[in-house]
Design a protein around this motif. Structure first.
Motif, mmCIF file in Angstrom:
data_model
loop_
_atom_site.group_PDB
_atom_site.id
_atom_site.type_symbol
_atom_site.label_atom_id
_atom_site.label_comp_id
_atom_site.label_asym_id
_atom_site.label_seq_id
_atom_site.Cartn_x
_atom_site.Cartn_y
_atom_site.Cartn_z
ATOM 1 N N ARG A 418 0.859 -1.193 0.000
ATOM 2 C CA ARG A 418 0.000 0.000 0.000
ATOM 3 C C ARG A 418 0.896 1.244 0.000
ATOM 4 N N GLY A 419 0.501 2.222 -0.787
ATOM 5 C CA GLY A 419 1.236 3.484 -0.811
ATOM 6 C C GLY A 419 2.476 3.494 -1.688
ATOM 7 N N ARG A 420 2.903 2.338 -2.182
ATOM 8 C CA ARG A 420 4.143 2.285 -2.974
ATOM 9 C C ARG A 420 4.015 3.018 -4.309
ATOM 10 N N LEU A 421 2.779 3.117 -4.791
ATOM 11 C CA LEU A 421 2.573 3.755 -6.097
ATOM 12 C C LEU A 421 2.934 5.232 -6.060
ATOM 13 N N GLU A 422 2.895 5.793 -4.861
ATOM 14 C CA GLU A 422 3.171 7.215 -4.688
ATOM 15 C C GLU A 422 4.529 7.603 -5.273
ATOM 16 N N ALA A 423 5.491 6.701 -5.183
ATOM 17 C CA ALA A 423 6.831 7.021 -5.694
ATOM 18 C C ALA A 423 6.889 6.886 -7.217
ATOM 19 N N TRP A 425 4.062 7.176 -9.613
ATOM 20 C CA TRP A 425 3.119 7.905 -10.464
ATOM 21 C C TRP A 425 3.098 9.393 -10.145
ATOM 22 N N ALA A 426 2.660 10.177 -11.117
ATOM 23 C CA ALA A 426 2.496 11.617 -10.917
ATOM 24 C C ALA A 426 1.279 11.863 -10.016
ATOM 25 N N PRO A 427 1.280 13.002 -9.275
ATOM 26 C CA PRO A 427 0.165 13.285 -8.344
ATOM 27 C C PRO A 427 -1.211 13.230 -9.016
ATOM 28 N N ARG A 428 -1.322 13.751 -10.240
ATOM 29 C CA ARG A 428 -2.636 13.754 -10.901
ATOM 30 C C ARG A 428 -3.098 12.323 -11.178
ATOM 31 N N ALA A 429 -2.161 11.465 -11.563
ATOM 32 C CA ALA A 429 -2.510 10.062 -11.814
ATOM 33 C C ALA A 429 -2.940 9.385 -10.514
ATOM 34 N N LEU A 430 -2.275 9.740 -9.419
ATOM 35 C CA LEU A 430 -2.669 9.182 -8.104
ATOM 36 C C LEU A 430 -4.078 9.654 -7.729
ATOM 37 N N ASP A 431 -4.351 10.930 -8.016
ATOM 38 C CA ASP A 431 -5.701 11.453 -7.734
ATOM 39 C C ASP A 431 -6.746 10.645 -8.500
ATOM 40 N N LEU A 432 -6.469 10.398 -9.785
ATOM 41 C CA LEU A 432 -7.427 9.651 -10.609
ATOM 42 C C LEU A 432 -7.626 8.242 -10.064
ATOM 43 N N HIS A 433 -6.519 7.634 -9.624
ATOM 44 C CA HIS A 433 -6.585 6.292 -9.022
ATOM 45 C C HIS A 433 -7.586 6.314 -7.866
ATOM 46 N N GLU A 434 -7.474 7.324 -7.021
ATOM 47 C CA GLU A 434 -8.360 7.424 -5.859
ATOM 48 C C GLU A 434 -9.797 7.767 -6.269
ATOM 49 N N GLU A 435 -9.921 8.605 -7.310
ATOM 50 C CA GLU A 435 -11.271 8.972 -7.763
ATOM 51 C C GLU A 435 -12.001 7.752 -8.346
ATOM 52 N N ILE A 436 -11.251 6.908 -9.038
ATOM 53 C CA ILE A 436 -11.869 5.684 -9.593
ATOM 54 C C ILE A 436 -12.393 4.813 -8.456
ATOM 55 N N LYS A 437 -11.569 4.669 -7.422
ATOM 56 C CA LYS A 437 -12.009 3.880 -6.259
ATOM 57 C C LYS A 437 -13.308 4.465 -5.686
ATOM 58 N N ARG A 438 -13.358 5.776 -5.539
ATOM 59 C CA ARG A 438 -14.564 6.401 -4.958
ATOM 60 C C ARG A 438 -15.778 6.227 -5.864
ATOM 61 N N ALA A 439 -15.544 6.276 -7.195
ATOM 62 C CA ALA A 439 -16.667 6.135 -8.120
ATOM 63 C C ALA A 439 -17.286 4.738 -8.011
ATOM 64 N N PRO A 448 -11.220 -2.629 2.103
ATOM 65 C CA PRO A 448 -10.599 -1.376 2.543
ATOM 66 C C PRO A 448 -9.129 -1.561 2.919
ATOM 67 N N GLY A 449 -8.350 -0.517 2.648
ATOM 68 C CA GLY A 449 -6.931 -0.543 3.018
ATOM 69 C C GLY A 449 -6.034 -1.169 1.973
ATOM 70 N N LYS A 450 -6.629 -1.813 0.941
ATOM 71 C CA LYS A 450 -5.817 -2.529 -0.048
ATOM 72 C C LYS A 450 -5.631 -1.685 -1.307
ATOM 73 N N LYS A 451 -4.567 -1.940 -1.981
ATOM 74 C CA LYS A 451 -4.249 -1.295 -3.266
ATOM 75 C C LYS A 451 -4.307 0.230 -3.162
ATOM 76 N N LEU A 452 -3.965 0.761 -2.011
ATOM 77 C CA LEU A 452 -4.008 2.216 -1.830
ATOM 78 C C LEU A 452 -2.868 2.854 -2.611
ATOM 79 N N ALA A 453 -3.199 3.862 -3.422
ATOM 80 C CA ALA A 453 -2.166 4.548 -4.197
ATOM 81 C C ALA A 453 -1.263 5.343 -3.268
ATOM 82 N N ARG A 454 -1.890 6.013 -2.287
ATOM 83 C CA ARG A 454 -1.133 6.783 -1.302
ATOM 84 C C ARG A 454 -1.352 6.153 0.070
ATOM 85 N N TYR A 455 -0.342 6.288 0.943
ATOM 86 C CA TYR A 455 -0.534 5.793 2.298
ATOM 87 C C TYR A 455 0.221 6.691 3.246
ATOM 88 N N PRO A 456 -0.347 7.253 4.291
ATOM 89 C CA PRO A 456 -1.743 7.086 4.612
ATOM 90 C C PRO A 456 -2.626 7.708 3.535
#
Ligand SMILES: Cc1cc2nc3c(=O)[nH]c(=O)nc-3n(C[C@H](O)[C@H](O)[C@H](O)COP(=O)(O)OP(=O)(O)OC[C@H]3O[C@@H](n4cnc5c(N)ncnc54)[C@H](O)[C@@H]3O)c2cc1C
Length: 465
Positions: A418-423, A425-439, A448-456
């Motif tokens: 979890r959170g490893r993607l942060e290093a 991907w670009a911030p906008r791509a991380l935002d989209l990752h999270e927006e897809i999850k919310r959609a 919950p807690g899995k495949k998190l783009a950012r951590y915390p």
């Protein structure tokens, strides 16, 4: 589990399909157990149909209860366990093959059919299913799709997603939906099916998979190529691919892995610093031609090219995990991928990192894709070694990003990454990752807690209002 919860879940699946989940329950563990990942599920539920899965997701959404989809529990990243409590929904009873059309190269298994059964059924009907992750007897086709699993044959035949024509999924708040279908081409709409592939249970629950199969190749030939050094071995991978050969498999072992597994190798292995496992396939004539071409390409660099019996060779290959673990009692293996032209550099620098931390290391993997299982050997009783392994992992992930690779080649992200993607991907791509999850999962209840783009991660949305 509270009595009300039991009663309501029993109404959906039957009382005998609602299980208590003590800490010792196998449902609170997967293959990440040796790395300390444990679930704390309140209940394990075993639905017997897609409709029951949909009713279960609807119940979870109505009661704000987390739901973790579970396949065979062979995932290496702790994805299938309820780290945040809630319900484990095991797909093990969805084992019907709804359609098998050999003439149309199609199969429609339910999510709980084992990978081995999919492969076997395909073979018995003159067809071929390429994905072959190492724990085939236990892993399920739904889990393979959810992790987009690979394996040795992914080089020529692609990872699991490449075989998926469509998915039946349960989406929040509890609707059974078809994504994709049998049409040979389909560019209508965004590719939601592909979003589900590799989503590790965080976007929905897969209940059935439309698989597009291939006719089985007439002949296969497995070879082991021994090379003097890591550098020459990695150069040979580049030369083989650059020559236009399309091996079905192009796996590698470094010198340390070779040394540790030499005793179980099914022939006399020459002294070597690197080895390749190659599989060629096609018609008999094509295999013969490819074999000749391979010899030509590797004439200057190979110490030896051997052809052990395929079954013995693959048994040896499948044993690497166990043999390497046995050397010091435990290992910490990270699945990463380098761009193919940086593979040699990646392997060399990984060995240096481990050496600097005083740990013995080895690496093997799917060389044709630059996919490395970078491993350090540890004594599980030595706290300092476990800490050092952790530091090696941190430096390895930084190296992978520096070289333009991926922090997760084929084993997914789950809980451990979890959170490893942060290093990466670009911030906008991380935002989209999270927006897809919310959609897909506005309440944040699906794994919950899995495949998190950012951590915390940003606080989960707990309400749709
Ligand atoms: C010895 C060994 C060798 C391995 N070799 C390989 C290899 O070569 N290549 C490779 O890619 N992997 C490999 N793996 C990892 C693992 O086998 C794969 O990731 C496999 O695809 C997991 O399938 P599973 O059914 O066991 O899923 P699980 O472990 O049960 O679950 C994995 C993830 O998928 C989700 N999930 C499972 N089923 C569903 C579903 N129906 N709907 C939605 N989400 C779901 C879970 O929530 C979890 O996040 C290996 C594992 C072991 C133990």
């Amino acid at each position: 589990m509270p009595a009300t919860m039991h009663r309501e879940l029993a109404r959906i699946v039957g009382a005998e399909r609602v299980l208590e989940a003590p800490a010792s329950s196998p449902y609170n563990h997967d293959a990440a157990r040796r790395r300390g990942v444990e679930g704390r599920a309140e209940a394990v539920v075993l639905p017997g149909s897609a409709a029951e899965v949909a009713a279960l997701v609807a119940w979870c959404y109505a009661h704000d209860v987390a739901l973790v989809a579970r396949g065979g529990g062979t995932g290496m990243m702790g994805g299938a366990v309820a780290t945040h409590g809630g319900i484990v929904c095991s797909l093990e009873r969805l084992v019907r093959v709804r359609e098998l059309e050999p003439a149309l190269w199609r199969m429609l298994p339910e999510a709980g059919v084992s990978t081995r059964d999919v492969q076997r059924l395909a073979r018995e009907n003159g067809l071929f299913f390429g994905p072959d992750p190492g724990a085939c007897e236990q892993s399920q086709i739904g889990g393979n799709v959810a992790t987009n699993a690979g394996g040795p044959h992914a080089l020529k035949y692609g990872v699991t997603g490449a075989w998926v024509a469509g998915l039946e999924v349960v989406l929040a708040p509890g609707e059974l939906v078809e994504l994709g279908g049998w049409a040979g081409k389909d560019v209508a709409g965004y590719d939601l099916k592909s979003l589900m592939i590799g989503s590790e249970g965080t976007l929905g629950v897969i209940t059935a998979v439309r698989l597009r199969l291939l006719p089985a190749p007439q002949a296969t030939l497995a070879l082991v190529v021994f090379l003097p050094t890591r550098e020459q071995g990695c150069a040979a991978i580049g030369e083989l691919l650059g020559s236009g050969l399309r091996p079905a498999v192009l796996d590698f072992l470094d010198s340390e892995t070779l040394a540790m597994t030499a005793a179980s190798y099914p022939a006399d292995a020459p002294a070597a610093g690197f080895a390749l496992i190659v599989e060629l396939d096609g018609t008999r004539a094509e295999v013969k031609d490819q074999r000749a071409e391979l010899s030509q390409v590797l004439a200057a660099s190979a110490i030896a090219v051997q052809e052990p019996a395929a079954a013995e060779l693959w048994r040896w290959r499948d044993g690497f995990n166990g043999v390497v673990t046995g050397v010091r009692g435990a290992k910490v293996s990270e699945d990463v991928a380098f761009p193919i032209e940086r593979l040699g550099e990646g392997l060399e620098r990984f060995a240096q990192i481990a050496g600097r931390h005083g740990l013995r290391s080895c690496a093997w993997g799917h060389g044709g894709e630059g996919n490395v299982h970078a491993t350090v050997l540890v004594d599980p009783a030595e706290e300092a070694e476990l800490d050092a392994a952790q530091e090696v992992g941190e430096e390895l992930f930084a190296l992978v990003v520096e070289l333009g690779g991926s922090v997760a080649g084929e084993h997914g992200v789950g809980w451990l990454k979890r959170g490893r993607l942060e290093a990466q991907w670009a911030p906008r791509a991380l935002d989209l990752h999270e927006e897809i999850k919310r959609a897909f999962d506005p309440k944040g209840l699906l794994n919950p807690g899995k495949k998190l783009a950012r951590y915390p991660a940003p606080s989960p949305v707990t309400s749709t209002e």
